[in-house]
Design a protein around this motif. Sequence first.
Motif, short mmCIF file in Angstrom:
data_model
loop_
_atom_site.label_atom_id
_atom_site.label_comp_id
_atom_site.label_asym_id
_atom_site.label_seq_id
_atom_site.Cartn_x
_atom_site.Cartn_y
_atom_site.Cartn_z
N ALA A 320 0.84 -1.21 0.00
CA ALA A 320 0.00 0.00 0.00
C ALA A 320 0.87 1.25 0.00
O ALA A 320 0.60 2.21 -0.72
N ARG A 321 1.95 1.20 0.80
CA ARG A 321 2.83 2.37 0.91
C ARG A 321 3.51 2.66 -0.44
O ARG A 321 3.57 3.81 -0.88
N ILE A 322 3.96 1.59 -1.11
CA ILE A 322 4.65 1.80 -2.40
C ILE A 322 3.67 2.33 -3.45
O ILE A 322 3.98 3.28 -4.17
N ILE A 323 2.48 1.75 -3.49
CA ILE A 323 1.51 2.22 -4.49
C ILE A 323 1.17 3.68 -4.22
O ILE A 323 1.09 4.50 -5.14
N ASN A 332 5.20 12.94 -13.12
CA ASN A 332 6.14 13.62 -14.03
C ASN A 332 7.18 12.69 -14.64
O ASN A 332 7.87 13.05 -15.59
N VAL A 333 7.30 11.45 -14.09
CA VAL A 333 8.29 10.53 -14.68
C VAL A 333 7.62 9.45 -15.52
O VAL A 333 8.26 8.49 -15.96
N GLY A 334 6.32 9.57 -15.74
CA GLY A 334 5.64 8.66 -16.68
C GLY A 334 5.30 7.30 -16.12
O GLY A 334 5.37 6.30 -16.83
N ILE A 335 4.93 7.27 -14.85
CA ILE A 335 4.46 6.00 -14.26
C ILE A 335 2.98 6.18 -13.93
O ILE A 335 2.59 7.17 -13.29
N GLN A 336 2.17 5.25 -14.39
CA GLN A 336 0.71 5.38 -14.24
C GLN A 336 0.15 4.10 -13.63
O GLN A 336 0.39 3.01 -14.14
N ILE A 337 -0.56 4.25 -12.52
CA ILE A 337 -1.12 3.09 -11.84
C ILE A 337 -2.62 3.04 -12.12
O ILE A 337 -3.32 4.03 -11.91
N VAL A 338 -3.09 1.92 -12.59
CA VAL A 338 -4.53 1.74 -12.85
C VAL A 338 -5.04 0.68 -11.88
O VAL A 338 -4.63 -0.48 -11.94
N THR A 351 -7.39 5.54 1.54
CA THR A 351 -7.88 6.82 0.99
C THR A 351 -6.73 7.66 0.43
O THR A 351 -6.92 8.44 -0.49
N LYS A 352 -5.54 7.49 1.00
CA LYS A 352 -4.38 8.25 0.52
C LYS A 352 -4.08 7.91 -0.94
O LYS A 352 -3.61 8.74 -1.70
N ILE A 353 -4.32 6.66 -1.31
CA ILE A 353 -4.10 6.24 -2.70
C ILE A 353 -5.25 6.77 -3.55
O ILE A 353 -5.05 7.45 -4.55
N ARG A 354 -6.45 6.44 -3.11
CA ARG A 354 -7.64 6.79 -3.90
C ARG A 354 -7.71 8.29 -4.18
O ARG A 354 -7.93 8.72 -5.31
N ASP A 355 -7.48 9.10 -3.15
CA ASP A 355 -7.68 10.54 -3.31
C ASP A 355 -6.59 11.21 -4.14
O ASP A 355 -6.75 12.35 -4.56
N ASN A 356 -5.47 10.52 -4.36
CA ASN A 356 -4.42 11.10 -5.20
C ASN A 356 -4.56 10.70 -6.67
O ASN A 356 -3.80 11.17 -7.51
N CYS A 357 -5.50 9.80 -6.97
CA CYS A 357 -5.70 9.39 -8.37
C CYS A 357 -6.47 10.49 -9.10
O CYS A 357 -7.52 10.94 -8.64
#
Length: 451
Positions: A320-323, A332-338, A351-357
């Motif tokens: 979770a922390r890495i994601i 800005n470095v072209g990494i996209q998590i879906v 929520t920290k992950i969800r709200d930053n998407c």
Amino acid sequence: MNHIQTLRLEHDTPAALYLLACTRLAYLVAVRLVLGAARHAVWQTRRRIKRTWPRTARRLGLTVEETIRSWIASPGAPISRRVLIPSIRAKREPWGVRVELRTIEGVGLVEIEKVADHLADAWRVPIVRAEQHKPSTVTIRALLWDPLTTTTDSPAVSMDGRADHAVASWLVGTDQDGRTACVKTSDVSGIVVAGLAGYGKTNLLDNRFAALAPSDRVQFAVIDGKGGPDWDSHAPRCFAFAKDSPEQAHEILCHLHNLLTARQHLIRDRLGVKNLWETGPSQSWPLVVLIVDEAHTFFYETKGTDAEAKQRDRIARESARIIEELVRKGRNVGIQIVLATQKATGDAIPTKIRDNCQVAISFAQRTSEAAIAILGTDITQYPDAHPRRLQNPDYVGVATLVADGRPGYTLVRTPKATPDQNIQRLARQTAHLTADPLTLLGGTEPSKATS
Ligand SMILES: Nc1ncnc2c1ncn2[C@@H]1O[C@H](COP(=O)(O)OP(=O)(O)O)[C@@H](O)[C@H]1O
Ligand SMILES: [Mg+2]
């Protein structure tokens, strides 16, 4: 006058009426044969709308009556009254008829919306919707079919340069007018796709994969929390692939974290910019798309007390922390998590992950709480596009999202993914494009797996 009456009498004879009816029937059958049933229905509806408009407008109060005085302003001057009927232009569309209505003072969008159901009855169509995009013109859509409930096939996979365009903009599907709806995917590090099981999340990600696979500017990593065969066919086009093993998933995430760190160090020297999207992804510096299907699997903590449970929970926290870091810093470095997940509430996905998407897409949801978790509280102001409304088998494959260049939320019918054997063929045909983006940087391997 006499002449007219005589003609009428002649027309009223049974033979003349019979001939007239036969001609009319033959004409309608011919039109139907030429156009086919669907287009014929559209043609007929357009005809009906145009023919009956003055009467319909009068009956539904869509007219304005005004008094006209003679220009001679004397007390005895004649006064006459006239009825103004808004003019319309009707155009055939694949889904029905588009009516452009010129507003008059007192008849505008509000008045049309009030009588939409009556218009649907008068025009004999199931749905009438009205909206206004420019001053003085109201667009009324008489829908014979709801484009949202009509399954569409995914477009043919493009092996030419078009795949490169898909990198910055994702054509998600078509809206209720049959217009294409896109979301911006440049400058995006996180995309969440949520929805009840069986409503089309994996199918949507399949579409995204198929659109991007032919581009040498994209590299994929896939982690499938479901652990079934859903993603097996895609494997040859992925530089990293794992199923529902938390350890293997964690390994891939560590690898991507290394990539994040390496790219952050190198971006200015190698690309001369601070943000990859200023120049766009390239073959040597591709957009890296990490797809995590059924993502909630990897965030679940058992809270058990034995050593094995503690180890698993540690991996879940670490993943979770890495994601979260990849979503926060990857843009800005072209990494996209879906991330695809059944529920986007805090208990399923941090929520920290969800709200930053930056992008959120929701298929059917059971509760308002789940809908707000993914789309934000604004969705309550758009009841028509609320994902709770999509809990019906007709709406499998229909999602709510904020489309590029459109206000509010848009309901979008996503195409049915290309059959699995086609995906398999595509992945094999494009397998030669697969490369580890860390290796593409020139073997720069930061010593630490995670920071
Ligand atoms: N856009 C779509 N159009 C038509 N059918 C769809 C669509 N999306 C999904 N389906 C049907 O629903 C089934 C479940 O879809 P899937 O993507 O696996 O759901 P989820 O991943 O949300 O559980 C698919 O096998 C397919 O038959
Ligand atoms: Mg799925």
